[in-house]
Design an enzyme around this catalytic site. Structure first.
Site, PDB file in Angstrom:
ATOM      1  N   LYS A   1      -3.346 -20.557  -1.377  1.00 23.86           N
ATOM      2  CA  LYS A   1      -4.461 -20.564  -2.323  1.00 23.86           C
ATOM      3  C   LYS A   1      -5.267 -21.861  -2.181  1.00 23.86           C
ATOM      4  CE  LYS A   1      -5.631 -20.402  -7.239  1.00 23.86           C
ATOM      5  NZ  LYS A   1      -5.170 -20.103  -8.616  1.00 23.86           N
TER       6      LYS A   1
ATOM      7  N   HIS B   1      -2.665  17.351  23.995  1.00 24.50           N
ATOM      8  CA  HIS B   1      -3.506  17.095  22.825  1.00 24.50           C
ATOM      9  C   HIS B   1      -2.803  17.471  21.514  1.00 24.50           C
ATOM     10  CE1 HIS B   1      -6.679  15.964  25.464  1.00 24.50           C
ATOM     11  NE2 HIS B   1      -6.801  17.153  25.993  1.00 24.50           N
TER      12      HIS B   1
END
Length: 537
Positions: free
Chosen positions: A134, A271
């Site tokens: 922070k 596929h």
């Protein structure tokens, strides 16, 4: 300048601390890290000397103190903050090197207990990391030993730059978020909790991929923290160029289908759809049958095997171009044959037949949200299959003993006058296992233990039936047909029977089921209900 170092993973920590000491940085540490640095001859101050309070509760409380967090969180550009530090006799902390209790390593142990896992949940570490991240404008925070070298180098040249501190802070928040997600996932597993209200998942990157489904898309490959043995991510690549996004996705489809079979089996996928599936007395026979289902589509496809690939099978595989072969193992001679082609990828997955454990979920990303469901782990549920509206009759008008009869250990429900033969039931089971992994609307034809036609991904079911019939290279007489969902009309039954199909398996459940049953009776073929739909979108 003051640094606090407290690490579970002590890789490189002594060298890092020595580098800081040479730069005149005061080093503060805790517990095992303090001891290791002290033994290495590094001047180090114990945390209790800073806080004026002893480490307590078996080390559970060490750093949760204003003299630690005040020193981290104070903004150096805010005059009042710095005055408060002076008033409270708190020294700023400029460098924080923390990594967390080994929660992941703990839960990976086969004999881990819940108590052990909970004891390895870090509290002070994440708090210090988050505080430092922070306040990254003023504090350099390091949670990855791999960053020690860069930090030292920049400190030698006057100090870490803002971009580096920002990047390290981002890494911290990703790290602590993953850590918390791992804890919540583990705790949820212990009680078999339902789908979470606020799902959190943690993955780690395996590799960056060249691109996604298409060259203009960025992509990466990630793995779960604790993947099960049979998961694709555990496969070892033995040969071939780097896997692509589509390679991985298609191989996952092949693997999921393969896990349905116990006998020697081969699944070919193109596929993400099966294009040839077969069982055989051995892997060679299964491969030949799977290949022959659709010798055009298998070219450039994925082949998954549930037995060790031998030289004879490898030689057959080598006659065409295959993108990937995945198997539990490869014989030495088989490897030599397959490795003769530079581009084929060979994947070894010893746990290939292990199915996903109970509670495994399937996720699909949608715009602005996420769909979560259980994995489709079933196949048949005949007890919940709809019963025919009226009793079937034989030619003499008498009630048939076949219709309404449960067969194959009560897993299937016969709904026609004609009961399927044992060979047809065997093939229907194979067909349903395959259609379960075929994009919907899906239709699969099987004969003698092998697919002979597959109709995947159509916008209506009759097209899937017609495509399979039109494209087959085989005589359909005596074949069976499986549908992933019910027939809304009897046209599919008519088309299949006219092509030579002698038995049909479908879930049932349409308002017009009876029409399909009546048509099957009219055409003299058997039909069974499985009671379980298998949509795959």
């Amino acid at each position: 300048m003051r640094a606090i170092i407290s690490v579970s993973d002590k890789t490189g920590v002594v060298e890092f601390a020595k580098g800081l000491e040479e730069l005149g940085v005061e080093i503060v540490s805790t517990g095992g890290t303090f001891k290791k640095l002290k033994e290495a001859g590094i001047k180090v101050t114990g945390i209790s000397e800073i806080t004026g309070f002893p480490e307590c509760l078996d080390g559970r409380v060490k750093t949760l103190h204003p003299k630690v967090h005040g020193g981290i969180l104070a903004r150096r550009d805010v005059e009042d903050h710095m005055k408060q530090l002076d008033d409270l006799d708190i020294t700023p902390i400029d460098i924080v090197a923390i990594n967390l209790y080994p929660f992941r390593e703990t839960i990976m142990k086969p004999d881990v207990t819940l108590a052990d896992a909970i004891e390895n949940i870090d509290i002070g570490g994440p708090t210090m990391l988050r505080s430092s991240a922070k306040n990254h404008k003023d504090v350099t925070v390091v949670c990855d030993p791999g960053d020690y070298g860069e930090v030292l180098e920049q400190l030698k040249n006057g100090g870490t730059d803002g971009d580096t501190r920002y990047r390290l802070a981002l890494k911290v928040f990703e790290h602590t978020a993953a850590y918390d997600a791992m804890i919540s996932s583990y705790l949820r597993e212990q009680i078999g909790a339902p789908l979470p209200d606020n799902p959190t998942f943690t993955f780690e990157k395996v590799q960056d991929l060249r691109y996604g489904e298409n060259p203009h898309q960025k992509a990466g490959y990630y793995k779960e923290i604790k993947p099960w043995k049979g998961a694709l991510v555990n496969a070892e690549q033995l040969h071939g160029k780097e896997l692509s996004f589509n390679n991985i996705n298609d191989t996952e489809g092949a693997l999921a289908c393969l896990k349905e079979f116990e006998k020697p089996a081969v699944v070919a996928v193109k596929h993400a759809n099966p294009c040839g599936v077969a069982i055989g007395k051995d892997l060679y026979e299964a491969y030949i049958k799977a290949h022959d289902c659709d010798p055009v589509s298998i070219f450039g496809g994925i082949v998954a095997c549930n037995r060790t690939v031998d030289a004879k099978t490898a030689a057959e595989m080598n006659k065409i171009f295959l993108e990937i072969v995945i198997a539990p193992d490869f014989d030495k001679d088989a490897l030599e044959i397959l490795e003769a082609k530079a581009n084929i990828r060979l994947l070894k997955l010893p746990g290939i037949m292990e199915k996903a454990p109970a509670g495994t979920i399937d996720m699909k990303k949608v715009s602005g949200g996420l769909l979560i469901q259980d994995v489709d782990g079933g196949l048949f549920d005949a007890k919940n299959a709809p019963k025919p509206d009226q009793p079937a009759t034989d030619a003499g008008g008498k009630g048939s003993s076949a219709a309404g009869k449960f067969i194959r250990n009560d897993s299937l429900l016969v709904v026609t006058d004609k009961e399927p033969e044992e060979r047809e039931i065997d093939d229907m089971e194979i067909a349903m296992k395959v259609v379960k992994h075929t994009k919907s609307n899906g239709i699969v034809f099987v004969k003698d233990g092998a697919t002979i036609a597959i109709g995947p991904g159509q916008t209506n079911r009759i097209w899937a039936v017609e495509n399979g019939i039109k494209r087959t290279l085989f005589d359909m007489k005596g074949a069976v047909m499986a549908s992933d969902a019910f027939f809304p009309f009897d046209d599919c039954v008519t088309a299949a029977a006219q092509a030579g199909v002698t038995a049909i398996i479908q879930p049932g459940g349409s308002m017009r089921d009876q029409e399909s049953i009546d048509k099957a009776n009219e055409m003299g073929i058997a039909m069974v209900f499985s009671g379980m739909r298998h949509f795959k979108h």
